[in-house]
Design a protein around this motif. Sequence first.
Motif, PDB file in Angstrom:
ATOM      1  N   HIS A   1       0.833  -1.184   0.000  1.00  0.00           N
ATOM      2  CA  HIS A   1       0.000   0.000   0.000  1.00  0.00           C
ATOM      3  C   HIS A   1       0.877   1.247   0.000  1.00  0.00           C
ATOM      4  O   HIS A   1       1.619   1.490   0.938  1.00  0.00           O
ATOM      5  CB  HIS A   1      -0.907  -0.007   1.246  1.00  0.00           C
ATOM      6  N   ALA A   2       0.786   2.015  -1.055  1.00  0.00           N
ATOM      7  CA  ALA A   2       1.547   3.265  -1.144  1.00  0.00           C
ATOM      8  C   ALA A   2       0.604   4.415  -0.888  1.00  0.00           C
ATOM      9  O   ALA A   2      -0.401   4.569  -1.578  1.00  0.00           O
ATOM     10  CB  ALA A   2       2.183   3.388  -2.517  1.00  0.00           C
ATOM     11  N   LEU A   3       0.908   5.203   0.121  1.00  0.00           N
ATOM     12  CA  LEU A   3       0.067   6.355   0.441  1.00  0.00           C
ATOM     13  C   LEU A   3       0.503   7.555  -0.379  1.00  0.00           C
ATOM     14  O   LEU A   3       1.678   7.916  -0.394  1.00  0.00           O
ATOM     15  CB  LEU A   3       0.178   6.706   1.924  1.00  0.00           C
ATOM     16  N   LEU A   4      -0.452   8.143  -1.061  1.00  0.00           N
ATOM     17  CA  LEU A   4      -0.189   9.389  -1.760  1.00  0.00           C
ATOM     18  C   LEU A   4      -0.663  10.497  -0.837  1.00  0.00           C
ATOM     19  O   LEU A   4      -1.841  10.805  -0.770  1.00  0.00           O
ATOM     20  CB  LEU A   4      -0.949   9.424  -3.083  1.00  0.00           C
ATOM     21  N   TYR A   5       0.261  11.043  -0.106  1.00  0.00           N
ATOM     22  CA  TYR A   5      -0.082  12.049   0.895  1.00  0.00           C
ATOM     23  C   TYR A   5       0.138  13.433   0.322  1.00  0.00           C
ATOM     24  O   TYR A   5       1.229  13.784  -0.093  1.00  0.00           O
ATOM     25  CB  TYR A   5       0.758  11.847   2.149  1.00  0.00           C
ATOM     26  N   GLU A   6      -0.914  14.193   0.273  1.00  0.00           N
ATOM     27  CA  GLU A   6      -0.841  15.557  -0.218  1.00  0.00           C
ATOM     28  C   GLU A   6      -1.047  16.492   0.965  1.00  0.00           C
ATOM     29  O   GLU A   6      -2.063  16.421   1.655  1.00  0.00           O
ATOM     30  CB  GLU A   6      -1.933  15.775  -1.261  1.00  0.00           C
ATOM     31  N   GLN A   7      -0.095  17.342   1.206  1.00  0.00           N
ATOM     32  CA  GLN A   7      -0.161  18.249   2.345  1.00  0.00           C
ATOM     33  C   GLN A   7      -1.305  19.240   2.161  1.00  0.00           C
ATOM     34  O   GLN A   7      -1.421  19.882   1.135  1.00  0.00           O
ATOM     35  CB  GLN A   7       1.158  19.002   2.492  1.00  0.00           C
ATOM     36  N   LEU A   8      -2.155  19.360   3.150  1.00  0.00           N
ATOM     37  CA  LEU A   8      -3.254  20.315   3.109  1.00  0.00           C
ATOM     38  C   LEU A   8      -2.762  21.681   3.553  1.00  0.00           C
ATOM     39  O   LEU A   8      -1.942  21.794   4.455  1.00  0.00           O
ATOM     40  CB  LEU A   8      -4.379  19.881   4.053  1.00  0.00           C
ATOM     41  N   GLU A   9      -3.277  22.712   2.904  1.00  0.00           N
ATOM     42  CA  GLU A   9      -2.975  24.072   3.326  1.00  0.00           C
ATOM     43  C   GLU A   9      -4.017  24.482   4.366  1.00  0.00           C
ATOM     44  O   GLU A   9      -5.112  24.917   4.029  1.00  0.00           O
ATOM     45  CB  GLU A   9      -3.015  25.015   2.122  1.00  0.00           C
ATOM     46  N   LEU A  10      -3.682  24.304   5.637  1.00  0.00           N
ATOM     47  CA  LEU A  10      -4.612  24.647   6.709  1.00  0.00           C
ATOM     48  C   LEU A  10      -4.556  26.138   6.999  1.00  0.00           C
ATOM     49  O   LEU A  10      -3.490  26.743   7.025  1.00  0.00           O
ATOM     50  CB  LEU A  10      -4.278  23.863   7.976  1.00  0.00           C
ATOM     51  N   GLN A  11      -5.746  26.716   7.243  1.00  0.00           N
ATOM     52  CA  GLN A  11      -5.831  28.126   7.568  1.00  0.00           C
ATOM     53  C   GLN A  11      -5.752  28.287   9.089  1.00  0.00           C
ATOM     54  O   GLN A  11      -5.668  27.315   9.821  1.00  0.00           O
ATOM     55  CB  GLN A  11      -7.139  28.690   7.009  1.00  0.00           C
ATOM     56  N   GLU A  12      -5.765  29.523   9.546  1.00  0.00           N
ATOM     57  CA  GLU A  12      -5.636  29.814  10.975  1.00  0.00           C
ATOM     58  C   GLU A  12      -6.685  29.098  11.826  1.00  0.00           C
ATOM     59  O   GLU A  12      -6.408  28.668  12.930  1.00  0.00           O
ATOM     60  CB  GLU A  12      -5.753  31.325  11.212  1.00  0.00           C
ATOM     61  N   ASP A  13      -7.910  28.968  11.312  1.00  0.00           N
ATOM     62  CA  ASP A  13      -8.987  28.342  12.082  1.00  0.00           C
ATOM     63  C   ASP A  13      -9.042  26.822  11.884  1.00  0.00           C
ATOM     64  O   ASP A  13     -10.046  26.191  12.177  1.00  0.00           O
ATOM     65  CB  ASP A  13     -10.335  28.972  11.733  1.00  0.00           C
TER      66      ASP A  13
END
Length: 129
Positions: free
Chosen positions: A61-73
Amino acid sequence: MRGVKLFEVRGKLSPRYIGPYKVLERIGAVAYRLALPPKLADVHNVFHVSNLRKYIHDPEHALLYEQLELQEDMSYEEFSVMIIAREVRKLRNRKIPYVKIWWSNHDDREATRELEETMEAHHPHLFEE
């Protein structure tokens, strides 16, 4: 490893998960401390077991992890990518058209069914052909 629920519920009360993150320790009977990345440093790293989803390890199982751009909230921007399917539901003498929508930052298993009329009003780019 377990996936951590992202701190909100979106449409149809579907929980959204991010992760997987390593479980550092069990705290009591129903809480776990997780190793979160530096981007989530402001988030308390202890979660109730109901907010976690089990990750079953598979060597292939290869995880394709895409970093989320989280906002201040601690939210993130989500947009509709494409229409996967269309369906018409019949209620007595009415026909109600629905579309199945694939959302950004989610795989196709987390697609949602939405009213076609509503989606066309808010997301006209999906209906341009």
